[in-house]
Write a protein that holds these residues in place. Sequence first.
Motif, PDB file in Angstrom:
ATOM      1  N   ALA A 372     -73.291  68.625  -2.681  1.00 54.92           N
ATOM      2  CA  ALA A 372     -72.215  69.599  -2.866  1.00 54.92           C
ATOM      3  C   ALA A 372     -71.510  69.816  -1.525  1.00 54.92           C
ATOM      4  CB  ALA A 372     -72.769  70.908  -3.411  1.00 54.92           C
ATOM      5  N   PHE A 373     -70.467  70.635  -1.537  1.00 55.02           N
ATOM      6  CA  PHE A 373     -69.634  70.864  -0.357  1.00 55.02           C
ATOM      7  C   PHE A 373     -69.773  72.321   0.102  1.00 55.02           C
ATOM      8  CE2 PHE A 373     -68.018  67.259  -2.632  1.00 55.02           C
ATOM      9  CZ  PHE A 373     -67.628  66.359  -1.647  1.00 55.02           C
ATOM     10  N   TRP A 374     -69.957  72.512   1.402  1.00 48.17           N
ATOM     11  CA  TRP A 374     -70.301  73.810   1.990  1.00 48.17           C
ATOM     12  C   TRP A 374     -69.272  74.222   3.036  1.00 48.17           C
ATOM     13  CZ3 TRP A 374     -75.621  75.931   1.569  1.00 48.17           C
ATOM     14  CH2 TRP A 374     -76.405  75.210   0.665  1.00 48.17           C
ATOM     15  N   GLY A 375     -69.019  75.533   3.120  1.00 46.46           N
ATOM     16  CA  GLY A 375     -68.092  76.047   4.119  1.00 46.46           C
ATOM     17  C   GLY A 375     -68.732  76.285   5.471  1.00 46.46           C
ATOM     18  N   THR A 376     -70.041  76.479   5.510  1.00 43.72           N
ATOM     19  CA  THR A 376     -70.733  76.826   6.757  1.00 43.72           C
ATOM     20  C   THR A 376     -70.390  75.903   7.927  1.00 43.72           C
ATOM     21  OG1 THR A 376     -72.546  77.916   5.582  1.00 43.72           O
ATOM     22  CG2 THR A 376     -73.007  77.125   7.816  1.00 43.72           C
ATOM     23  N   PRO A 377     -70.406  74.570   7.767  1.00 39.96           N
ATOM     24  CA  PRO A 377     -70.166  73.701   8.922  1.00 39.96           C
ATOM     25  C   PRO A 377     -68.707  73.333   9.154  1.00 39.96           C
ATOM     26  CG  PRO A 377     -70.839  72.363   7.074  1.00 39.96           C
ATOM     27  CD  PRO A 377     -70.822  73.789   6.583  1.00 39.96           C
ATOM     28  N   THR A 378     -67.773  73.880   8.376  1.00 36.68           N
ATOM     29  CA  THR A 378     -66.374  73.475   8.490  1.00 36.68           C
ATOM     30  C   THR A 378     -65.841  73.653   9.912  1.00 36.68           C
ATOM     31  OG1 THR A 378     -65.870  73.883   6.157  1.00 36.68           O
ATOM     32  CG2 THR A 378     -64.021  73.962   7.703  1.00 36.68           C
ATOM     33  N   GLY A 379     -66.184  74.750  10.547  1.00 37.72           N
ATOM     34  CA  GLY A 379     -65.704  74.991  11.912  1.00 37.72           C
ATOM     35  C   GLY A 379     -66.259  73.995  12.915  1.00 37.72           C
ATOM     36  N   TRP A 380     -67.528  73.627  12.760  1.00 37.23           N
ATOM     37  CA  TRP A 380     -68.112  72.624  13.671  1.00 37.23           C
ATOM     38  C   TRP A 380     -67.401  71.285  13.518  1.00 37.23           C
ATOM     39  CZ3 TRP A 380     -73.585  73.563  11.210  1.00 37.23           C
ATOM     40  CH2 TRP A 380     -73.975  74.880  11.459  1.00 37.23           C
ATOM     41  N   VAL A 381     -67.137  70.921  12.261  1.00 37.82           N
ATOM     42  CA  VAL A 381     -66.461  69.641  12.006  1.00 37.82           C
ATOM     43  C   VAL A 381     -65.043  69.675  12.564  1.00 37.82           C
ATOM     44  CG1 VAL A 381     -65.618  68.067  10.216  1.00 37.82           C
ATOM     45  CG2 VAL A 381     -67.889  69.117   9.988  1.00 37.82           C
ATOM     46  N   ALA A 382     -64.330  70.773  12.330  1.00 40.96           N
ATOM     47  CA  ALA A 382     -62.972  70.894  12.862  1.00 40.96           C
ATOM     48  C   ALA A 382     -62.974  70.843  14.386  1.00 40.96           C
ATOM     49  CB  ALA A 382     -62.334  72.192  12.371  1.00 40.96           C
ATOM     50  N   PHE A 383     -63.939  71.496  15.000  1.00 35.83           N
ATOM     51  CA  PHE A 383     -64.059  71.485  16.459  1.00 35.83           C
ATOM     52  C   PHE A 383     -64.218  70.051  16.962  1.00 35.83           C
ATOM     53  CE2 PHE A 383     -66.467  71.517  20.385  1.00 35.83           C
ATOM     54  CZ  PHE A 383     -65.900  72.544  21.123  1.00 35.83           C
ATOM     55  N   ALA A 384     -65.101  69.299  16.319  1.00 36.29           N
ATOM     56  CA  ALA A 384     -65.358  67.919  16.747  1.00 36.29           C
ATOM     57  C   ALA A 384     -64.142  67.026  16.520  1.00 36.29           C
ATOM     58  CB  ALA A 384     -66.573  67.362  16.004  1.00 36.29           C
ATOM     59  N   ILE A 385     -63.508  67.152  15.363  1.00 38.89           N
ATOM     60  CA  ILE A 385     -62.334  66.339  15.051  1.00 38.89           C
ATOM     61  C   ILE A 385     -61.183  66.659  15.995  1.00 38.89           C
ATOM     62  CG2 ILE A 385     -60.525  65.967  13.315  1.00 38.89           C
ATOM     63  CD1 ILE A 385     -62.658  66.191  11.166  1.00 38.89           C
TER      64      ILE A 385
END
Length: 452
Positions: A372-385
């Motif tokens: 499934a898809f989770w909001g918790t790590p969205t900020g970490w992924v955006a930071f890295a990208i």
Amino acid sequence: MNSRFGLFIVLLSWFSTSLIYGQSFENQSVLTKDQFHFLEELTLSVLEASRIYPKQFISDDFGANNTGGILIRPGGRNAYPSFWIRDYAMALETGMISASEQNHMLMLTAKTQAGNTWITKGGSMVPLGAIADHIRIDNSLPIYFPGTYSVVEQGIEKWGTLPPYGDQFLFVHMAYTYIKEVGELSILSEKINGFSLIDRLALAFQVPPAEPIDHLVFASEKFRGVDFGFRDAIHMTGKLLFPSLLKFRAAKELAELYSLMGNAKERLKYERIATKIKEAIPVVFNDESGFLKASTKHSSQPDVWGTSLAVYLGALEGEGLVCASEVLAAAYKKGTISYRGNIRHVPLDQDFDEKNVWEKSLVAKNTYQNGAFWGTPTGWVAFAINLSSPQLARELATEYISELKENDFRKGESFGAPYECFDKKGGTQNPVYLTSVACPLVAFRRMEGIEP
């Protein structure tokens, strides 16, 4: 100049002049002011919905909050009627939790730390110094394992023969955040059931099994703890990426706390541990996909959450940092790691096989922690990208905010965002979920250099 080499040089320069929690590489905003305002207001609302006030009933099955202070549970409505150390600790950096609230939950966690080693009815072991997975609100009794609210029935093999590994390191983060925000250094010397808080932090840090040379957390078949509570239904063995990252941060935090106390010997000890972990991570968890893998034995799939957190916490540098940023950006562009701004644990094209996302899971494919898809790590992924493609980072952030606006729980009972997770078929799990907004908010603020 080769674009990859150019990015490498820029990032080296950036990291040589920034601290681990330094300013954003990219000056352009990832979120607009209106998007920021919306996310902050929504997080405040979710946090308030997650509070359990003294003597408040949230469920007839679990009684009232008799702990003597405010608790913060994982979300609002009927989700998770206990105090979870993990979810609370992950929301701390929002700056929205008062000093008195932090003090109460920190002391409650310390008081329920295991005072001796014992074996559960189900045959699992609670080691001396272990931190609870969650704590009951009615009687303050600790539950050290997932899957139950029963003190007697806790601890069966499918949830691990040892308590989840992450909570010990998040206990350190709770104390560190409190002291950094409040400045009450004396609390480290305060005795809780005969032992000082700083000694309890050091004891907790030692609980998860670790390799003696590189200090990476590991699990075997006979002695296995959950690597991280947001995938407690996943069976992992070998050296483990995610709890090793939490240990890396906790080591740095303990080093700073000991430095503040004037204890140079202990400061140096934890600094060395952090260095060893940082050196080992890109080597031990290297995967041909470009992602870091979650483990070295069972369920060693490419780990989106772990890879992005490694970037976010500063555990990668140089070529490893460049590779992580670029592979996350490419996967986002390809559509394999996100849906409506929420993030999958494993890229869609890196599943273990046609029937399984992770190699070993307790839940069906493409549901909950298994796809499934989770909001918790969205900020970490955006930071890295954002390090390699600010435009893609903004696209991810906008998708994330758009879903929250569409399903904002404040619209009424038929709405539930932020959800804990959801799938592409419309299935959702646990509405009004705190870390789904708290963690991204902290990361987005950091990208903008905004203090809470």
